[in-house]
Design a protein around this motif. Structure first.
Motif, short mmCIF file in Angstrom:
data_model
loop_
_atom_site.label_atom_id
_atom_site.label_comp_id
_atom_site.label_asym_id
_atom_site.label_seq_id
_atom_site.Cartn_x
_atom_site.Cartn_y
_atom_site.Cartn_z
N GLN A 194 1.51 15.12 7.44
CA GLN A 194 0.30 14.42 7.02
C GLN A 194 -0.72 14.37 8.15
O GLN A 194 -1.92 14.56 7.94
N LEU A 195 -0.24 14.12 9.37
CA LEU A 195 -1.15 14.07 10.52
C LEU A 195 -1.74 15.45 10.81
O LEU A 195 -2.93 15.59 11.12
N LYS A 196 -0.89 16.49 10.72
CA LYS A 196 -1.38 17.86 10.96
C LYS A 196 -2.49 18.23 9.99
O LYS A 196 -3.46 18.90 10.35
N ALA A 197 -2.35 17.80 8.74
CA ALA A 197 -3.34 18.14 7.73
C ALA A 197 -4.70 17.51 8.07
O ALA A 197 -5.75 18.05 7.72
N ASN A 198 -4.67 16.38 8.75
CA ASN A 198 -5.91 15.68 9.10
C ASN A 198 -6.41 16.00 10.51
O ASN A 198 -7.59 15.81 10.80
N LEU B 97 17.51 -5.71 -7.17
CA LEU B 97 16.28 -5.89 -6.42
C LEU B 97 16.41 -5.23 -5.05
O LEU B 97 17.39 -5.43 -4.34
N PRO B 98 15.43 -4.40 -4.67
CA PRO B 98 15.53 -3.65 -3.41
C PRO B 98 15.39 -4.55 -2.18
O PRO B 98 14.96 -5.70 -2.26
N ALA B 99 15.73 -3.97 -1.04
CA ALA B 99 15.50 -4.63 0.24
C ALA B 99 14.01 -4.62 0.55
O ALA B 99 13.27 -3.73 0.10
N ALA B 100 13.55 -5.60 1.30
CA ALA B 100 12.15 -5.64 1.70
C ALA B 100 11.78 -4.36 2.45
O ALA B 100 12.46 -3.97 3.39
N GLY B 101 10.73 -3.70 2.01
CA GLY B 101 10.27 -2.48 2.68
C GLY B 101 11.05 -1.23 2.33
O GLY B 101 10.78 -0.17 2.91
N GLN B 102 11.96 -1.30 1.38
CA GLN B 102 12.76 -0.11 1.05
C GLN B 102 11.84 0.99 0.50
O GLN B 102 11.01 0.75 -0.36
N GLY B 103 12.02 2.21 1.01
CA GLY B 103 11.20 3.33 0.59
C GLY B 103 9.93 3.51 1.40
O GLY B 103 9.19 4.46 1.20
N THR B 104 9.69 2.59 2.34
CA THR B 104 8.46 2.62 3.13
C THR B 104 8.74 3.09 4.56
O THR B 104 9.70 2.65 5.19
N LEU B 105 7.89 3.98 5.05
CA LEU B 105 7.94 4.41 6.44
C LEU B 105 6.83 3.70 7.21
O LEU B 105 5.87 3.21 6.63
N CYS B 106 6.97 3.64 8.53
CA CYS B 106 5.91 3.05 9.34
C CYS B 106 5.82 3.78 10.67
O CYS B 106 6.78 4.41 11.12
N VAL C 125 2.80 -2.09 14.57
CA VAL C 125 2.84 -1.07 13.51
C VAL C 125 1.41 -0.64 13.24
O VAL C 125 0.56 -1.44 12.87
N ALA C 126 1.15 0.65 13.43
CA ALA C 126 -0.22 1.16 13.32
C ALA C 126 -0.53 1.69 11.92
O ALA C 126 -1.70 1.77 11.54
N ALA C 127 0.50 2.08 11.17
CA ALA C 127 0.25 2.66 9.85
C ALA C 127 1.50 2.59 8.99
O ALA C 127 2.62 2.68 9.50
N VAL C 128 1.27 2.43 7.69
CA VAL C 128 2.34 2.57 6.71
C VAL C 128 1.85 3.56 5.65
O VAL C 128 0.91 3.27 4.92
N PRO C 129 2.42 4.77 5.60
CA PRO C 129 2.03 5.73 4.56
C PRO C 129 2.43 5.21 3.18
O PRO C 129 3.16 4.23 3.05
N LYS C 130 1.95 5.87 2.16
CA LYS C 130 2.24 5.47 0.78
C LYS C 130 3.74 5.37 0.55
O LYS C 130 4.50 6.25 0.96
N SER D 127 -5.87 6.00 10.14
CA SER D 127 -6.48 5.58 8.88
C SER D 127 -6.34 6.63 7.79
O SER D 127 -6.33 6.32 6.60
N CYS D 128 -6.19 7.89 8.19
CA CYS D 128 -6.07 8.99 7.24
C CYS D 128 -4.73 8.99 6.50
O CYS D 128 -4.61 9.60 5.43
N ILE D 129 -3.72 8.33 7.03
CA ILE D 129 -2.41 8.32 6.36
C ILE D 129 -1.99 6.91 5.94
O ILE D 129 -0.99 6.74 5.26
N HIS D 130 -2.76 5.91 6.35
CA HIS D 130 -2.40 4.53 6.03
C HIS D 130 -2.71 4.20 4.58
O HIS D 130 -3.77 4.59 4.06
N ASP D 131 -1.78 3.49 3.91
CA ASP D 131 -1.98 3.12 2.51
C ASP D 131 -2.06 1.59 2.42
O ASP D 131 -1.09 0.89 2.70
N ARG D 132 -3.21 1.11 2.03
CA ARG D 132 -3.46 -0.33 2.00
C ARG D 132 -2.54 -1.06 1.02
O ARG D 132 -2.03 -2.15 1.31
N GLU D 133 -2.31 -0.48 -0.15
CA GLU D 133 -1.44 -1.13 -1.14
C GLU D 133 -0.02 -1.28 -0.60
O GLU D 133 0.62 -2.32 -0.76
N THR D 134 0.47 -0.23 0.05
CA THR D 134 1.81 -0.30 0.63
C THR D 134 1.86 -1.37 1.73
O THR D 134 2.83 -2.11 1.86
N GLU D 135 0.79 -1.46 2.51
CA GLU D 135 0.72 -2.49 3.55
C GLU D 135 0.84 -3.89 2.95
O GLU D 135 1.58 -4.75 3.46
#
Length: 292
Positions: free
Chosen positions: A26-30, A191-200, A95-100, A213-221
């Motif tokens: 994702q970073l390479k693409a941007n 019920l999943p664990a808090a943050g399950q499926g999320t990278l940071c 934590v600087a970013a959480v992708p979708k 900012s190019c890879i950060h997802d506000r809804e996931t945050e």
């Protein structure tokens, strides 16, 4: 101005590397003008496999070595599974970013030759959260602890040491092992664990976070903030049977939390809905309600 080569730290497990490569792509693409170097480290949590995490210090053991590498300047950023991060994060390593978010669900995995209707009675899982919820779905089953990376666990399963495993959907998908999933559990079932499926992405405090900012997802945050706020308010670590899952619809956020009281062996499950922008506060409010 950022350097032309950035070193990205990861645990050395195949799954952790696969997840880190997703972020790198994702970073390479941007930032096609930059080069990214993958740096892998073996963490304490990866080395000690004969004990459950609560016996050796909790999930922070999966990030300690990477934290030190960041502080020492050996890497410029680190990619983690959000649910591996301790609830309290150092101001020096934000934590600087959480992708979708990926798939947050838990799944049932059977031996490669298995049949769901005929699988045996020994289910492998080291998560108290999963075991306590799975007992309602499989009341006749025996549950045994299992440690090791994703491929080690699957080998143990296929050798007959377990009849089935309960694992995270996101990990299997990211490792290219989605075909091993026999059944998805809905959030209502498990019920999943808090943050399950999320990278940071974690960095030193002097790193310009706008870079991500190019890879950060506000809804996931926001959903992560609500889920982790709930667990933090209950002082929950990896050994605490606590679950939290949030979803956003429009401008509203619905958070469901599950809390087991070990003292009287009772479980409480409640939900709260409010404005998504108040995510963290909703987590604390739900924790207070469920404790009452």
């Amino acid at each position: 101005m950022e350097p032309k080569r950035l070193r990205i730290g990861s645990r050395e497990s195949l799954l952790a590397v696969a997840q880190t490569r997703l972020v790198i792509e994702q970073l390479k693409a941007n930032y096609p003008e930059l080069s990214f170097e993958l740096v892998t480290l073996k963490t304490t949590g990866d080395k000690i496999l004969n004990k459950t995490l609560d016996k050796i210090g909790g999930k922070g053991l999966f990030v300690k070595e990477l934290d030190q590498a960041l502080l020492d300047g050996r890497i410029d950023m680190a990619v983690h599974s959000m649910k591996d991060l301790p609830m309290e994060i150092s101001d020096d390593l934000p934590v600087a970013a959480v992708p979708k978010r990926g798939d947050p669900r838990d799944v049932l995995v059977l031996p490669s030759s298995g049949d769901f209707e005929e699988f045996g009675q020994v289910i492998g899982s080291s998560s108290a959260r999963r075991v306590l919820q799975a007992r309602r779905l499989f009341p006749e089953a025996e549950f045994q602890s299992i440690r090791g990376n994703i491929h080690t666990r699957l080998r143990k399963l296929d050798k007959g040491q377990y009849s089935a495993l309960i694992m995270a959907a996101a990990g299997l998908k990211r490792a290219g092992l989605e075909d091993r999933i026999s059944r998805f559990f809905s959030a209502e079932e498990m019920l999943p664990a808090a943050g399950q499926g999320t990278l940071c992405v974690q960095v030193r405090k002097d790193f310009d976070r706008s870079f991500f900012s190019c890879i950060h997802d506000r809804e996931t945050e926001l959903v992560t903030e609500a889920e982790r706020g709930f667990v933090r308010a209950l002082d929950g670590g990896c050994s605490s049977p606590i679950a939290a899952y949030a979803e956003i619809t429009g401008s509203d956020l619905c958070l469901t939390g599950l809390y087991y009281n070990a003292a009287d062996n009772t479980g409480r499950k409640m939900s709260i809905t409010g404005k998504a922008q108040d995510a963290g506060e909703l987590g604390w409010c739900l924790a207070e309600q469920i404790q009452e």
